[in-house]
Design an enzyme around this catalytic site. Structure first.
Site, PDB file in Angstrom:
ATOM      1  N   ASN A 115      -6.839  11.752   1.758  1.00  0.00           N
ATOM      2  CA  ASN A 115      -6.828  11.165   0.259  1.00  0.00           C
ATOM      3  C   ASN A 115      -8.468  10.850  -0.086  1.00  0.00           C
ATOM      4  O   ASN A 115      -9.118   9.937   0.475  1.00  0.00           O
ATOM      5  CB  ASN A 115      -5.947   9.679   0.418  1.00  0.00           C
ATOM      6  CG  ASN A 115      -6.120   9.062  -0.979  1.00  0.00           C
ATOM      7  OD1 ASN A 115      -6.715   9.161  -1.789  1.00  0.00           O
ATOM      8  ND2 ASN A 115      -5.015   8.203  -1.065  1.00  0.00           N
TER       9      ASN A 115
ATOM     10  N   CYS B 162      -7.493   5.866  -7.795  1.00  0.00           N
ATOM     11  CA  CYS B 162      -6.788   7.329  -7.491  1.00  0.00           C
ATOM     12  C   CYS B 162      -6.386   7.958  -8.762  1.00  0.00           C
ATOM     13  O   CYS B 162      -6.067   9.061  -8.748  1.00  0.00           O
ATOM     14  CB  CYS B 162      -5.733   7.353  -6.478  1.00  0.00           C
ATOM     15  SG  CYS B 162      -6.658   6.564  -4.997  1.00  0.00           S
TER      16      CYS B 162
ATOM     17  N   HIS C  71      -1.803  13.402  -7.197  1.00  0.00           N
ATOM     18  CA  HIS C  71      -2.822  12.832  -6.263  1.00  0.00           C
ATOM     19  C   HIS C  71      -2.424  13.037  -4.777  1.00  0.00           C
ATOM     20  O   HIS C  71      -1.139  12.781  -4.378  1.00  0.00           O
ATOM     21  CB  HIS C  71      -3.079  11.335  -6.574  1.00  0.00           C
ATOM     22  CG  HIS C  71      -3.862  10.495  -5.799  1.00  0.00           C
ATOM     23  ND1 HIS C  71      -4.860  11.002  -5.070  1.00  0.00           N
ATOM     24  CD2 HIS C  71      -3.646   9.165  -4.905  1.00  0.00           C
ATOM     25  CE1 HIS C  71      -5.294  10.317  -4.294  1.00  0.00           C
ATOM     26  NE2 HIS C  71      -4.310   9.115  -4.078  1.00  0.00           N
TER      27      HIS C  71
HETATM   28  O1  UT7 Z   1      -4.318   6.516  -2.854  1.00  0.00           O
HETATM   29  C1  UT7 Z   1      -3.825   5.230  -3.392  1.00  0.00           C
HETATM   30  C2  UT7 Z   1      -2.329   5.438  -3.180  1.00  0.00           C
HETATM   31  N1  UT7 Z   1      -2.236   4.941  -1.878  1.00  0.00           N
HETATM   32  C3  UT7 Z   1      -0.804   5.456  -1.216  1.00  0.00           C
HETATM   33  O2  UT7 Z   1      -0.257   6.285  -2.154  1.00  0.00           O
HETATM   34  C4  UT7 Z   1      -0.479   5.266   0.115  1.00  0.00           C
HETATM   35  C5  UT7 Z   1       1.182   4.883   0.050  1.00  0.00           C
HETATM   36  N2  UT7 Z   1       1.568   4.412   1.245  1.00  0.00           N
HETATM   37  C6  UT7 Z   1       1.785   5.520   2.439  1.00  0.00           C
HETATM   38  O3  UT7 Z   1       1.394   6.619   2.235  1.00  0.00           O
HETATM   39  C7  UT7 Z   1       2.232   4.712   3.633  1.00  0.00           C
HETATM   40  O4  UT7 Z   1       2.861   3.759   3.384  1.00  0.00           O
HETATM   41  C8  UT7 Z   1       1.403   4.951   5.091  1.00  0.00           C
HETATM   42  C9  UT7 Z   1       0.951   6.240   5.190  1.00  0.00           C
HETATM   43  C10 UT7 Z   1       0.210   4.252   4.444  1.00  0.00           C
HETATM   44  C11 UT7 Z   1       2.119   3.929   6.053  1.00  0.00           C
HETATM   45  O5  UT7 Z   1       3.406   4.893   6.578  1.00  0.00           O
HETATM   46  P1  UT7 Z   1       4.518   3.902   6.719  1.00  0.00           P
HETATM   47  O6  UT7 Z   1       5.720   5.163   7.000  1.00  0.00           O
HETATM   48  O7  UT7 Z   1       4.732   3.151   5.406  1.00  0.00           O
HETATM   49  O8  UT7 Z   1       4.261   3.232   7.771  1.00  0.00           O
HETATM   50  P2  UT7 Z   1       4.481   1.513   8.157  1.00  0.00           P
HETATM   51  O9  UT7 Z   1       3.101   0.853   7.320  1.00  0.00           O
HETATM   52  O10 UT7 Z   1       5.797   1.277   7.691  1.00  0.00           O
HETATM   53  O11 UT7 Z   1       4.259   1.183   9.390  1.00  0.00           O
HETATM   54  C12 UT7 Z   1       5.219   1.876  10.428  1.00  0.00           C
HETATM   55  C13 UT7 Z   1       4.709   1.436  11.889  1.00  0.00           C
HETATM   56  C14 UT7 Z   1       4.354  -0.012  12.040  1.00  0.00           C
HETATM   57  O12 UT7 Z   1       4.766  -0.347  13.555  1.00  0.00           O
HETATM   58  P3  UT7 Z   1       5.796  -1.311  13.413  1.00  0.00           P
HETATM   59  O13 UT7 Z   1       5.596  -2.406  12.830  1.00  0.00           O
HETATM   60  O14 UT7 Z   1       7.015  -0.605  12.870  1.00  0.00           O
HETATM   61  O15 UT7 Z   1       6.015  -1.573  14.878  1.00  0.00           O
HETATM   62  C15 UT7 Z   1       2.731   0.338  11.963  1.00  0.00           C
HETATM   63  O16 UT7 Z   1       2.066  -0.574  12.745  1.00  0.00           O
HETATM   64  O17 UT7 Z   1       3.748   2.371  12.296  1.00  0.00           O
HETATM   65  C16 UT7 Z   1       2.609   1.520  12.745  1.00  0.00           C
HETATM   66  N3  UT7 Z   1       1.418   2.120  12.307  1.00  0.00           N
HETATM   67  C17 UT7 Z   1       0.668   3.232  12.957  1.00  0.00           C
HETATM   68  N4  UT7 Z   1       1.165   3.861  14.179  1.00  0.00           N
HETATM   69  C18 UT7 Z   1       0.357   4.785  14.568  1.00  0.00           C
HETATM   70  C19 UT7 Z   1       0.760   2.009  11.054  1.00  0.00           C
HETATM   71  N5  UT7 Z   1      -0.611   2.873  11.113  1.00  0.00           N
HETATM   72  C20 UT7 Z   1      -0.425   3.463  12.315  1.00  0.00           C
HETATM   73  C21 UT7 Z   1      -1.276   4.590  12.840  1.00  0.00           C
HETATM   74  N6  UT7 Z   1      -0.729   5.043  14.027  1.00  0.00           N
HETATM   75  N7  UT7 Z   1      -2.120   5.083  12.149  1.00  0.00           N
END
Ligand code: UT7
Length: 324
Positions: free
Chosen positions: A280, A120, A250
């Site tokens: 993305n 990216c 990005h």
């Molecule tokens: O392009 C390269 C660069 N990439 C990035 O910049 C990505 C950077 N990261 C992010 O944007 C975020 O970390 C994400 C959008 C990928 C994830 O968001 P988050 O707020 O960090 O969520 P998380 O991974 O902490 O997950 C929170 C909860 C989890 O459940 P528990 O463990 O709290 O029960 C996940 O299992 O949300 C759950 N979860 C979902 N729920 C519904 C994860 N994905 C989903 C989903 N739908 N699609």
């Protein structure tokens, strides 16, 4: 290092273009495929829909060539005028490189063409690379394309990653100018210690594993490192945040954009965001956003644009330039 407006030949940014597949996949569609909701995706990322490649018609080469064609036309040039094509992609149609196919489709017969892989950060790294060839006097017209078809490498059962990505291509023509240099500053960084946070690894079976990502760590990395490189390139340019007309990060997550906007105290209206429509698109996200804002005549000649890419590598980088 030549990283100032003091070089012999300057760089101008004279035409943009973009292309995305026709097929649209909404958050509601995704909710039929994995355990997720439109509300979760939109509130956590800002993404509402994305364009997804439909077979070979939307190959990296075809999308890149479409975007490139538009950028060349917008620059008032013909394909035969292009000296160098840099294709920033991490999802090549061919492990030997896709830039040659793009050159062939465009009919840019004089151009030398190669791929650049920096995930990216690919568009920022490509802009810096292209500029070095121009500043040293080697090439006059360079076509830089960021194109990715990450949908090929997504695990469509993994709700943590499959909701994030979309496909597309964006392009920019850079031209040598002996009188003015519109590339005002840049900074590129890498940290291989974070390499395992975001990968498409070789599987050992003549193919690759799907995308794996530690989202929280990548998020933390982005929010910490992106402001640093923007500040660095602004310092090199002798500018401050208040001089920036448009900030194009990005397009990974609206919350990352908001965090950077808050950190700098910049007017949120200056922070370009179109990830709601595209998701993305990796190396394509900055040039697709740039092209959209240029076509809408929001970005106008002489506006100061700061861009920043970040992602796998880990890699990150920023450039500050004057449009036109
Ligand atoms: O392009 C390269 C660069 N990439 C990035 O910049 C990505 C950077 N990261 C992010 O944007 C975020 O970390 C994400 C959008 C990928 C994830 O968001 P988050 O707020 O960090 O969520 P998380 O991974 O902490 O997950 C929170 C909860 C989890 O459940 P528990 O463990 O709290 O029960 C996940 O299992 O949300 C759950 N979860 C979902 N729920 C519904 C994860 N994905 C989903 C989903 N739908 N699609």
């Amino acid at each position: 290092m030549i990283n100032s407006a003091s070089s012999l030949v300057g760089v101008r940014f004279i035409g943009s273009g973009s292309a995305v597949p026709d097929r649209v996949l909404t958050n509601h569609d995704l909710a039929q495929m994995v355990d997720t909701t439109d509300e979760w995706i939109a509130s956590r990322t800002g993404i509402r829909e994305r364009h997804i490649a439909d077979g070979d018609a939307d190959s990296v080469a075809n999308l890149a060539a479409k975007a490139g064609q538009k950028a060349i036309a917008a620059a008032g040039l013909a394909p035969a005028d292009i000296d160098l094509i840099i294709l920033s992609t991490s999802t090549s149609d061919d492990l030997f490189g896709t830039a040659g196919r793009v050159q062939k489709i465009l009919g840019a017969e004089r151009a030398v063409a190669f791929d650049l892989v920096a995930a990216c950060s690919g568009f920022v790294f490509g802009m810096v690379t292209a500029s070095q060839y121009i500043r040293t006097g080697l090439y006059r017209n360079v076509l830089l394309i960021g194109a990715d078809v990450l949908s090929r490498w997504v695990d469509w059962q993994d709700r943590r990653t499959c909701i994030l990505f979309g496909d597309g291509a964006g392009a920019l023509v850079l031209q040598a100018d002996p009188a003015q240099d519109h590339l005002l500053g840049f900074e590129m960084r890498s940290d291989g210690k974070g390499n395992d946070l975001l990968n498409i690894n070789y599987s050992g079976r003549s193919t690759f594993e799907p995308i794996s990502m530690n989202g929280q760590e990548v998020y933390r990395f982005a929010v910490r490192r992106v402001p640093e490189v923007i500040e660095k390139s602004l310092n090199i340019a002798n500018l401050t945040v208040s001089d920036v007309d448009w900030l194009i990060l990005h397009q990974a997550n609206q919350r990352i954009i908001d965090a950077v906007v808050n950190r700098f105290g910049i007017d949120p209206a200056k922070a370009v965001s179109n990830m709601g429509k595209y998701g993305n698109t990796s190396a394509a996200s900055i040039p697709i956003a740039l092209d959209e804002w240029v076509k809408a005549e929001k970005i106008a000649p002489n506006h100061i644009v700061a861009i920043a890419g970040f992602g796998a590598g880990l890699s990150w980088g920023s450039a500050v330039f004057r449009w036109g």
